[in-house]
Design a protein around this motif. Structure first.
Motif, PDB file in Angstrom:
ATOM      1  N   ASP A 171       0.831  -1.192   0.000  1.00 22.97           N
ATOM      2  CA  ASP A 171       0.000   0.000   0.000  1.00 22.97           C
ATOM      3  C   ASP A 171       0.871   1.250   0.000  1.00 22.97           C
ATOM      4  O   ASP A 171       1.747   1.410   0.858  1.00 22.97           O
ATOM      5  CB  ASP A 171      -0.914  -0.012   1.224  1.00 22.97           C
ATOM      6  CG  ASP A 171      -1.857   1.169   1.232  1.00 22.97           C
ATOM      7  OD1 ASP A 171      -1.569   2.137   1.963  1.00 22.97           O
ATOM      8  OD2 ASP A 171      -2.864   1.126   0.498  1.00 22.97           O
ATOM      9  N   ARG A 172       0.652   2.095  -0.956  1.00 21.20           N
ATOM     10  CA  ARG A 172       1.484   3.287  -1.131  1.00 21.20           C
ATOM     11  C   ARG A 172       1.372   4.233   0.055  1.00 21.20           C
ATOM     12  O   ARG A 172       2.369   4.782   0.530  1.00 21.20           O
ATOM     13  CB  ARG A 172       1.080   3.981  -2.431  1.00 21.20           C
ATOM     14  CG  ARG A 172       1.792   5.299  -2.685  1.00 21.20           C
ATOM     15  CD  ARG A 172       1.283   5.916  -3.974  1.00 21.20           C
ATOM     16  NE  ARG A 172       1.729   7.287  -4.102  1.00 21.20           N
ATOM     17  CZ  ARG A 172       1.304   8.140  -5.031  1.00 21.20           C
ATOM     18  NH1 ARG A 172       0.407   7.709  -5.923  1.00 21.20           N
ATOM     19  NH2 ARG A 172       1.758   9.361  -5.085  1.00 21.20           N
ATOM     20  N   ALA A 173       0.173   4.432   0.555  1.00 16.80           N
ATOM     21  CA  ALA A 173      -0.017   5.352   1.674  1.00 16.80           C
ATOM     22  C   ALA A 173       0.638   4.815   2.939  1.00 16.80           C
ATOM     23  O   ALA A 173       1.219   5.584   3.725  1.00 16.80           O
ATOM     24  CB  ALA A 173      -1.505   5.589   1.900  1.00 16.80           C
ATOM     25  N   ALA A 174       0.568   3.516   3.136  1.00 17.42           N
ATOM     26  CA  ALA A 174       1.183   2.933   4.325  1.00 17.42           C
ATOM     27  C   ALA A 174       2.701   3.030   4.294  1.00 17.42           C
ATOM     28  O   ALA A 174       3.346   3.244   5.321  1.00 17.42           O
ATOM     29  CB  ALA A 174       0.746   1.477   4.472  1.00 17.42           C
ATOM     30  N   LEU A 175       3.260   2.882   3.115  1.00 24.93           N
ATOM     31  CA  LEU A 175       4.721   2.983   2.988  1.00 24.93           C
ATOM     32  C   LEU A 175       5.218   4.410   3.227  1.00 24.93           C
ATOM     33  O   LEU A 175       6.338   4.615   3.667  1.00 24.93           O
ATOM     34  CB  LEU A 175       5.163   2.498   1.607  1.00 24.93           C
ATOM     35  CG  LEU A 175       4.928   1.005   1.336  1.00 24.93           C
ATOM     36  CD1 LEU A 175       5.328   0.659  -0.092  1.00 24.93           C
ATOM     37  CD2 LEU A 175       5.699   0.139   2.321  1.00 24.93           C
ATOM     38  N   ALA A 176       4.385   5.385   2.898  1.00 27.42           N
ATOM     39  CA  ALA A 176       4.682   6.794   3.203  1.00 27.42           C
ATOM     40  C   ALA A 176       6.060   7.203   2.704  1.00 27.42           C
ATOM     41  O   ALA A 176       6.879   7.727   3.439  1.00 27.42           O
ATOM     42  CB  ALA A 176       4.560   7.037   4.706  1.00 27.42           C
ATOM     43  N   GLN A 177       6.300   6.979   1.429  1.00 27.42           N
ATOM     44  CA  GLN A 177       7.590   7.313   0.825  1.00 27.42           C
ATOM     45  C   GLN A 177       7.366   8.338  -0.280  1.00 27.42           C
ATOM     46  O   GLN A 177       6.564   8.122  -1.190  1.00 27.42           O
ATOM     47  CB  GLN A 177       8.230   6.042   0.253  1.00 27.42           C
ATOM     48  CG  GLN A 177       9.740   6.045   0.285  1.00 27.42           C
ATOM     49  CD  GLN A 177      10.302   4.680  -0.049  1.00 27.42           C
ATOM     50  OE1 GLN A 177       9.563   3.784  -0.458  1.00 27.42           O
ATOM     51  NE2 GLN A 177      11.600   4.509   0.111  1.00 27.42           N
ATOM     52  N   ASP A 191      -2.602   3.910  -8.561  1.00 28.26           N
ATOM     53  CA  ASP A 191      -2.068   4.893  -7.625  1.00 28.26           C
ATOM     54  C   ASP A 191      -2.156   4.423  -6.180  1.00 28.26           C
ATOM     55  O   ASP A 191      -1.743   5.154  -5.269  1.00 28.26           O
ATOM     56  CB  ASP A 191      -2.819   6.227  -7.762  1.00 28.26           C
ATOM     57  CG  ASP A 191      -2.478   6.939  -9.062  1.00 28.26           C
ATOM     58  OD1 ASP A 191      -1.296   6.852  -9.465  1.00 28.26           O
ATOM     59  OD2 ASP A 191      -3.367   7.558  -9.659  1.00 28.26           O
ATOM     60  N   GLU A 192      -2.674   3.234  -5.932  1.00 27.48           N
ATOM     61  CA  GLU A 192      -2.871   2.779  -4.560  1.00 27.48           C
ATOM     62  C   GLU A 192      -1.691   1.978  -4.027  1.00 27.48           C
ATOM     63  O   GLU A 192      -1.420   1.995  -2.829  1.00 27.48           O
ATOM     64  CB  GLU A 192      -4.152   1.923  -4.488  1.00 27.48           C
ATOM     65  CG  GLU A 192      -5.409   2.637  -4.956  1.00 27.48           C
ATOM     66  CD  GLU A 192      -5.703   3.860  -4.103  1.00 27.48           C
ATOM     67  OE1 GLU A 192      -5.436   3.806  -2.872  1.00 27.48           O
ATOM     68  OE2 GLU A 192      -6.205   4.853  -4.653  1.00 27.48           O
ATOM     69  N   VAL A 193      -1.012   1.257  -4.906  1.00 27.70           N
ATOM     70  CA  VAL A 193       0.099   0.414  -4.469  1.00 27.70           C
ATOM     71  C   VAL A 193       1.368   0.812  -5.219  1.00 27.70           C
ATOM     72  O   VAL A 193       1.320   1.517  -6.235  1.00 27.70           O
ATOM     73  CB  VAL A 193      -0.209  -1.082  -4.709  1.00 27.70           C
ATOM     74  CG1 VAL A 193      -1.401  -1.521  -3.896  1.00 27.70           C
ATOM     75  CG2 VAL A 193      -0.422  -1.356  -6.191  1.00 27.70           C
ATOM     76  N   CYS A 194       2.500   0.326  -4.726  1.00 28.94           N
ATOM     77  CA  CYS A 194       3.779   0.586  -5.399  1.00 28.94           C
ATOM     78  C   CYS A 194       4.752  -0.526  -5.044  1.00 28.94           C
ATOM     79  O   CYS A 194       4.531  -1.309  -4.102  1.00 28.94           O
ATOM     80  CB  CYS A 194       4.342   1.941  -5.009  1.00 28.94           C
ATOM     81  SG  CYS A 194       4.706   2.098  -3.264  1.00 28.94           S
ATOM     82  N   LEU A 195       5.823  -0.598  -5.810  1.00 33.76           N
ATOM     83  CA  LEU A 195       6.880  -1.569  -5.513  1.00 33.76           C
ATOM     84  C   LEU A 195       7.595  -1.154  -4.231  1.00 33.76           C
ATOM     85  O   LEU A 195       7.652   0.028  -3.882  1.00 33.76           O
ATOM     86  CB  LEU A 195       7.873  -1.642  -6.674  1.00 33.76           C
ATOM     87  CG  LEU A 195       7.304  -2.102  -8.016  1.00 33.76           C
ATOM     88  CD1 LEU A 195       8.401  -2.147  -9.075  1.00 33.76           C
ATOM     89  CD2 LEU A 195       6.651  -3.469  -7.894  1.00 33.76           C
TER      90      LEU A 195
END
Length: 879
Positions: A171-177, A191-195
């Motif tokens: 989850d992109r928001a959880a990773l906060a990067q 736009d919700e997830v990322c590597l």
């Protein structure tokens, strides 16, 4: 305070004089280590500020457990990132890999980084087994990027890959990067997830940061020096009487460890056959391991007790320490100088010619500066010049901040000016302070030796002709600099002996550096590059360089050998170095190097036999021992070149070399790959070098023989590309002349002879039948005559002949007392025969530089041994 007084190395007590050399060695080790660390801080910039942008919602222990869908060559995941700092150093992409144990070849995945126009700006192959072990893919772009600009990265899997890959997302928001943005999964925007990746940025240290690190290094070095000096003092007080027993224990322990390591290597390489190959390969490996262990055990057996005090002399402790330092600096300067010459010859663009020429001049100035007493270059005048030079350099370099390469050249130029300014100031001070020998008295001494005066006059006339027809040849200036810098020094035979010893040791030091680089990065290929080029991209350059090293090693060996009965025992190190150099020469299969080596051996044997009045039986015995040691040691050299680069697995390939992964060794290839040279292939190729018909049967294998990549010997001409049959304008000849043993050189010689004129030529060579310019004449004598005119060519031939004669006279006159005087003769012989088939008269080619240095040493007029006051101290105060 009493202990500090006792361990003070600069006091003139009996203890300080007895241990002066040991104290100097401790100083050298500590200062050298500190200097290397400080250089890595600035100007190398290895030490930098590192900032890691890590994942906020993924803890470290869980990274290896990340799961996701199987990722194959049909899946596409393109991650958009916005870098938050100027320089991205490392990207750690967390993924999983599982490689089948029966996979025949090494598995790879490809990591690519794109800019906003989708142009690939960086790519690297990652070993799947390493990903399986680490749980991540590591890419090191180490490049500047634009902050706030879109970049993209992805991983590509080969279609035939048998490994299983998992490229998880989170989850992109959880990773906060901040770097993470849109992820394209098979072309669909998400736009919700990322590597899951970490981004490591670097930035240079500030001026205060550099100073802070330097201060820490200096403090640490001072503490280490004090600790080592105190430890040596404690040893002298409490354990010096047991030095023999301690030394025996240390040698025994090292011997046991080395034997165990040799047995383990034998089991791994020979019994388990981990490096592959046939029975002959394993037999060679066995012999190589045994010989290497024998050399090591022999060195331990004859090791002297270096911690025992040396013989006491009347010289002060300060004089001894300063002499050791000057010898060390001069040796290292020559070693680095020759390494810079190797890099010059190996350069594939003019920028590296310019940088290495400047490095050569800096190291040359430092080496020549060490000919003088330290009081002449450690004084207020030199300090004022150095300070002025630093200020001027800062002001001068400020105008080149925009271009990194221009800035480096500007800094090196300033270094040349400062170094040569210090040398010139030192020369002027030595002339002004001279009391016993005036300038005109020195010049008047030329009349005492007619041949010497003629020799000097020939060099001056030849130098004037070089300048008259210099055109754009910058190296003509560097060719005459050593003469001008050395001419006014007051050279006693003892001073020349010291200079030549450090010069010779510098050559051997450069060979150690080159060998270390080769064992790390330059494997021996089975095909196409089957003639081992070492750190060079042409075998011709390798042969020239190794011939110079061989001349230095053999001169030291035969100079020390004299008529001693225990040959290997007395000259242990010299035999070892000579055997190693000979082994590398055999690997090159260079006929020029073979010819030069044979002639050098015969010439040195003849001269030493005449000087020491050796009988035929003694001469035959020496030759037999030399041949036996070299032949027995060759498997050791072959084994090291075969094994070490394969284990390190970091091959360096030059852009100008062949780039084909199907038959060239690349990172990730297994240590038993069939791309590595085998014993059977080596010997069949070696003997085929002298059978032209057989060698030409493999058209693809003869390109390098004819000099496909040949150094031009010119600052402006770059590199010449030629085909083996001469059809592309390089080697000359026609199809029916493929059996030409000279690889087209005879046609080149003929073309140059026909083009010779009284005046010189601005270019390196005439045009061939296709209208293309020859890169060089493959002959120094023809090249000199073509560049500077026929008169200069004749003078050069006479100058070489008189240089050889003066080298013979020097050794016959002083050789019994100073055996190092065999070095000039050896280097002149090497240059003379290398020059028959290669363009070697150039100050930035090792053979040419060695000849020029020997020339100025032999032109230099010997001064009296008693010219320096101080009795025995005069040995420590040559100038």
């Amino acid at each position: 305070m009493e202990i500090i007084r006792q361990i003070n190395p600069f006091s003139n007590s009996a203890r300080a004089r007895a241990h002066a050399v040991r104290n100097a060695v401790i100083q050298i080790v500590v200062v050298t280590a500190a200097f290397i660390l400080m250089v890595r801080i600035f100007p190398m910039g290895t030490v930098q500020n590192h900032v890691v942008s890590g994942q906020k919602a993924v803890d470290i222990p869980a990274k290896a457990e990340l799961t996701g869908d199987i990722f194959t060559d049909r899946d596409k995941k393109l991650q958009t990132v916005y870098f938050t700092q100027r320089h991205i150093y490392r990207i750690t992409l967390y993924m999983r890999s599982s490689v089948p144990k029966d996979a025949p070849d090494t598995e790879h995945v490809l990591f690519r980084l794109y800019d906003d126009t989708f142009s690939c700006i960086y790519e690297t192959e990652a070993d799947s087994k390493k990903i399986e072990k680490d749980g991540c893919l590591t890419a090191v772009p180490d490049m500047d990027v634009d902050v706030g600009k879109a970049y993209y990265y992805e991983v590509l899997v080969d279609a035939g890959s048998r490994a299983a890959y998992v490229l998880p997302v989170a989850d992109r928001a959880a990773l906060a990067q901040e770097e993470n943005s849109t992820l394209f999964i098979d072309g669909i925007l998400n736009d919700e997830v990322c590597l899951i990746a970490d981004f490591e940025y670097t930035s240079p240290l500030s001026v205060l940061g550099i100073l802070a690190y330097d201060i820490l290094v200096v403090i640490a070095a001072a503490a280490v020096y004090l600790l080592l000096t105190l430890s040596a003092h404690v040893y002298d007080v409490y354990w010096s009487q047991d030095s023999e027993r301690i030394g025996k224990f240390v040698r025994t322990a090292v011997a046991v460890v080395s034997v165990l390591a040799a047995l383990a290597l034998f089991f791994y390489a020979v019994v388990c056959n981990k490096f592959g190959g046939e029975l002959w390969d394993r037999l060679f490996f066995s012999i190589g391991i045994v010989v290497a262990e024998a050399w090591l055990l022999g060195a331990l057996w004859r090791m002297t007790r270096v911690i025992r005090p040396k013989k006491r002399t009347k010289a002060s402790a300060g004089s001894k320490i300063c002499l050791v330092w000057r010898n060390y600096i001069q040796t290292v300067s020559f070693g680095l100088l020759f390494y810079a010459l190797c890099q010059y010859v190996n350069a594939d663009r003019n920028y590296y010619h310019y940088t290495n020429t400047r490095w050569m001049l800096i190291f040359l100035a430092a080496a020549l500066l060490m000919n003088y007493n330290q009081r002449l270059f450690l004084n207020r005048i030199s300090a004022a010049w150095f300070g002025l030079g630093v200020v001027g350099s800062v002001l001068y370099c400020n105008g080149f901040r925009a271009d990194e390469k221009e800035l480096i050249l500007a800094r090196l130029t300033c270094g040349v000016v400062i170094a040569w300014g210090l040398l010139i100031l030192c020369i002027i001070q030595s002339i002004v302070r001279a009391e016993k020998i005036k300038f005109w008295d020195y010049v008047k001494g030329f009349h005492d030796d007619v041949l010497y005066t003629a020799h000097l006059a020939l060099w001056i006339l030849f130098g004037l002709l070089m300048y008259a027809y210099r055109f754009e040849k910058v190296w003509v200036i560097t060719a005459t600099l050593p003469f001008g810098a050395y001419f006014f020094a007051k050279g006693t035979p003892a001073a020349k002996s010291r200079f030549l010893r450090n010069f010779c040791n510098g050559i051997l030091l450069s060979f150690a550096l080159v060998t270390a680089f080769c064992l790390h990065h330059r494997p021996h290929h089975y095909w196409m590059l089957y003639r081992y080029g070492g750190m060079f991209h042409t075998v011709a350059c390798t042969g020239m360089y190794l011939a110079v090293v061989f001349g230095a090693a053999l001169a030291k060996l035969y100079g020390k050998l004299k008529t001693r009965t225990s040959m290997v025992k007395i000259c242990y190190r010299e035999y070892f170095v000579t055997a190693c150099v000979t082994g590398f020469i055999l690997l090159t299969m260079s006929r020029t190097a073979f010819l030069t080596t044979i002639v050098t051996v015969l010439s040195i044997v003849a001269l030493t036999a005449a000087a020491y009045r050796k009988k035929a039986k003694r001469i035959a015995l020496e030759l037999g021992v030399l041949a036996g040691v070299c032949l027995v040691s060759f498997p050791m050299v072959f084994t090291a070149v075969r094994m070490v680069p394969a284990v390190i697995n970091d091959p360096v390939r030059y852009e100008i070399e062949f780039q084909d992964k199907s038959f060239m060794v690349y990172e990730g290839d297994p240590i038993d790959s069939d791309k590595y040279m085998t014993v059977r292939r080596f010997f069949s190729t070696l003997f085929g070098r002298f059978q032209t018909d057989n060698a030409q049967a493999h058209a693809g294998l003869t390109l390098q023989d004819a000099g496909l990549f040949a150094y031009t010997g010119d600052d402006f001409a770059g590199l010449d590309m030629r085909a083996a049959d001469g059809g592309d304008g390089g080697a000359g000849g026609h199809a029916e002349e493929k059996n030409d043993v000279s690889n087209g050189r005879f046609d080149i010689f003929k073309a140059y002879l026909e083009a010779l004129e009284i005046h010189g030529h601005p270019k390196m060579g005439p045009a061939n039948e296709n209208g293309e310019e020859y890169a060089h004449a493959h002959n120094s004598y023809l090249q000199v005559a073509y560049n500077f005119g026929m008169i200069a060519g004749v003078i050069f031939l006479v100058l070489c002949a008189t240089t050889l004669w003066r080298a013979v006279r020097l050794f016959m006159e002083y050789g019994k007392k100073y055996n190092i005087f065999l070095v000039p003769f050896a280097q002149v012989i090497v240059f003379g025969f290398v020059s028959l088939t290669e363009w070697a008269f150039h100050p930035c080619i090792p053979a040419g530089f060695s000849f020029l240095m020997m020339l100025v040493v032999l032109i230099h007029k010997d001064a009296s041994e008693n010219m320096s006051p101080g009795g025995e101290d005069s040995y420590y105060e040559f100038f």
